[in-house]
Write an enzyme that holds these catalytic residues in place. Sequence first.
Site, PDB file in Angstrom:
ATOM      1  N   SER A 139       6.257  36.870  28.768  1.00 20.54           N
ATOM      2  CA  SER A 139       7.070  37.948  29.157  1.00 20.54           C
ATOM      3  C   SER A 139       6.338  39.300  29.115  1.00 20.54           C
ATOM      4  CB  SER A 139       8.195  37.856  28.026  1.00 20.54           C
ATOM      5  OG  SER A 139       8.868  39.070  28.094  1.00 20.54           O
ATOM      6  N   TYR A 152      12.080  38.171  19.824  1.00 18.12           N
ATOM      7  CA  TYR A 152      11.550  37.637  21.039  1.00 18.12           C
ATOM      8  C   TYR A 152      10.201  38.064  21.448  1.00 18.12           C
ATOM      9  CZ  TYR A 152      11.773  36.613  26.136  1.00 18.12           C
ATOM     10  OH  TYR A 152      11.543  36.023  27.388  1.00 18.12           O
TER      11      TYR A 152
HETATM   12  N1  NAP Z   1      14.718  35.095  32.616  1.00 17.47           N
HETATM   13  C1  NAP Z   1      13.896  36.280  32.696  1.00 17.47           C
HETATM   14  O1  NAP Z   1      14.051  37.331  33.264  1.00 17.47           O
HETATM   15  C2  NAP Z   1      12.682  35.901  31.865  1.00 17.47           C
HETATM   16  C3  NAP Z   1      11.560  36.807  31.912  1.00 17.47           C
HETATM   17  C4  NAP Z   1      10.468  36.890  31.002  1.00 17.47           C
HETATM   18  C5  NAP Z   1      10.342  35.317  30.453  1.00 17.47           C
HETATM   19  N2  NAP Z   1      11.259  34.510  30.474  1.00 17.47           N
HETATM   20  C6  NAP Z   1      11.099  33.049  29.732  1.00 17.47           C
HETATM   21  O2  NAP Z   1      11.257  32.109  30.613  1.00 17.47           O
HETATM   22  C7  NAP Z   1      11.690  30.850  29.813  1.00 17.47           C
HETATM   23  C8  NAP Z   1      13.184  30.547  30.419  1.00 17.47           C
HETATM   24  O3  NAP Z   1      13.962  31.461  30.480  1.00 17.47           O
HETATM   25  P1  NAP Z   1      15.641  31.425  31.212  1.00 17.47           P
HETATM   26  O4  NAP Z   1      15.664  32.741  31.560  1.00 17.47           O
HETATM   27  O5  NAP Z   1      15.405  30.486  32.120  1.00 17.47           O
HETATM   28  O6  NAP Z   1      16.476  31.136  29.900  1.00 17.47           O
HETATM   29  P2  NAP Z   1      17.896  30.298  30.001  1.00 17.47           P
HETATM   30  O7  NAP Z   1      18.500  30.294  31.347  1.00 17.47           O
HETATM   31  O8  NAP Z   1      18.547  30.573  28.783  1.00 17.47           O
HETATM   32  O9  NAP Z   1      17.337  28.901  29.724  1.00 17.47           O
HETATM   33  C9  NAP Z   1      16.562  28.479  28.291  1.00 17.47           C
HETATM   34  C10 NAP Z   1      16.527  27.070  28.310  1.00 17.47           C
HETATM   35  O10 NAP Z   1      15.911  26.811  27.055  1.00 17.47           O
HETATM   36  C11 NAP Z   1      16.533  25.483  26.674  1.00 17.47           C
HETATM   37  N3  NAP Z   1      16.518  25.401  25.241  1.00 17.47           N
HETATM   38  C12 NAP Z   1      16.769  26.474  24.311  1.00 17.47           C
HETATM   39  N4  NAP Z   1      16.772  26.152  23.068  1.00 17.47           N
HETATM   40  C13 NAP Z   1      16.254  24.588  23.099  1.00 17.47           C
HETATM   41  C14 NAP Z   1      15.996  23.777  22.115  1.00 17.47           C
HETATM   42  N5  NAP Z   1      15.860  23.958  20.817  1.00 17.47           N
HETATM   43  N6  NAP Z   1      15.431  22.415  22.638  1.00 17.47           N
HETATM   44  C15 NAP Z   1      15.363  22.217  24.197  1.00 17.47           C
HETATM   45  N7  NAP Z   1      15.657  22.975  24.839  1.00 17.47           N
HETATM   46  C16 NAP Z   1      16.125  24.423  24.421  1.00 17.47           C
HETATM   47  C17 NAP Z   1      18.159  25.620  26.824  1.00 17.47           C
HETATM   48  O11 NAP Z   1      18.577  24.445  27.275  1.00 17.47           O
HETATM   49  P3  NAP Z   1      19.845  23.730  26.123  1.00 17.47           P
HETATM   50  O12 NAP Z   1      20.398  24.853  25.624  1.00 17.47           O
HETATM   51  O13 NAP Z   1      20.516  22.703  27.019  1.00 17.47           O
HETATM   52  O14 NAP Z   1      18.951  23.237  24.967  1.00 17.47           O
HETATM   53  C18 NAP Z   1      17.871  26.135  28.467  1.00 17.47           C
HETATM   54  O15 NAP Z   1      17.551  25.190  29.381  1.00 17.47           O
HETATM   55  C19 NAP Z   1      11.853  31.408  28.334  1.00 17.47           C
HETATM   56  O16 NAP Z   1      10.822  31.283  27.613  1.00 17.47           O
HETATM   57  C20 NAP Z   1      11.884  32.700  28.527  1.00 17.47           C
HETATM   58  O17 NAP Z   1      11.520  33.694  27.495  1.00 17.47           O
HETATM   59  C21 NAP Z   1      12.570  34.877  31.304  1.00 17.47           C
END
Ligand code: NAP
Length: 248
Positions: A139, A152
Amino acid sequence: MLSTRLILVTGASSGIGRGLALEYARHGARVWAVARSADALAQLPVDAEGRVTPVPADVTTAAGRRAIATSVEHEGGCLDVVVHAAGMLGSVGVPLVDYPEDEWRSVFEVNVTAVHLLHQRLAPFLERGTAPAVIGLASTVGREPRAGWGMYAVSKHALEGWLGTLAQEWETGRVYSVNPGGTRTPMRAQARPDEDPGTVPTPEQIAPLFLRLAHSDAPEPSGARLEAGAWIGRDPWEGLGPRRARGL
Ligand SMILES: NC(=O)c1ccc[n+]([C@@H]2O[C@H](COP(=O)([O-])OP(=O)(O)OC[C@H]3O[C@@H](n4cnc5c(N)ncnc54)[C@H](OP(=O)(O)O)[C@@H]3O)[C@@H](O)[C@H]2O)c1
């Protein structure tokens, strides 16, 4: 281009992980899709060009990590790529001095400890893989400190350290830190409730770099810190030739 690749994606029930699992399968890979929500995983089209196996599991528990390993073991015990996309945001806008202890622990558990412990479980499978790779989701706030992003931001700094250390230690594999940049997902909406989601790219749009890094010929060096935004709209296979054609 990924038809022989064996790829495990965590966080595959939502957002970036879901988008990547589907893109990998669309390009012919065999994909294990991991997340806690069995219902959301059941919505994934399992008969994409490649094949998607839903693995409902909590990456923060030993039982969850065992279930993931068992699923891979049942289907040959071999992995080429692991993408750690599961993540947790926690409170945003709360200064460290007021940051709640329970969130401090649970965000670190998902974003760092689970990545490390799951890697320990999956490392033997990666050793049997071809040109194996581990991809961590970085990130912007995990590369430059930014006030108000709490655990975070701290956890993503720690993840960078973990990925960099693994890259130094793991001589037979590749390790990448990829910053997706702002991406249209539920986590982004939680972090930026006032933002128009239409102004940020979708998980499919940021996928080209992730597709490229999963290829056995990806030339990016292990330990690289990369930006998915730099590959939006580009051909993921740019400059890559089939291994056979290059006599590899
Ligand atoms: N979106 C952005 O703008 C952005 C920017 C920079 C970095 N990121 C990074 O990209 C990654 C994905 O983010 P996203 O935006 O796609 O988030 P998201 O839509 O909230 O998805 C998060 C995923 O993590 C899973 N998860 C959470 N806790 C878990 C656990 N204990 N065991 C197994 N699965 C778990 C959730 O599934 P369940 O709830 O079904 O378990 C969900 O599939 C993250 O690492 C985030 O920090 C995102």
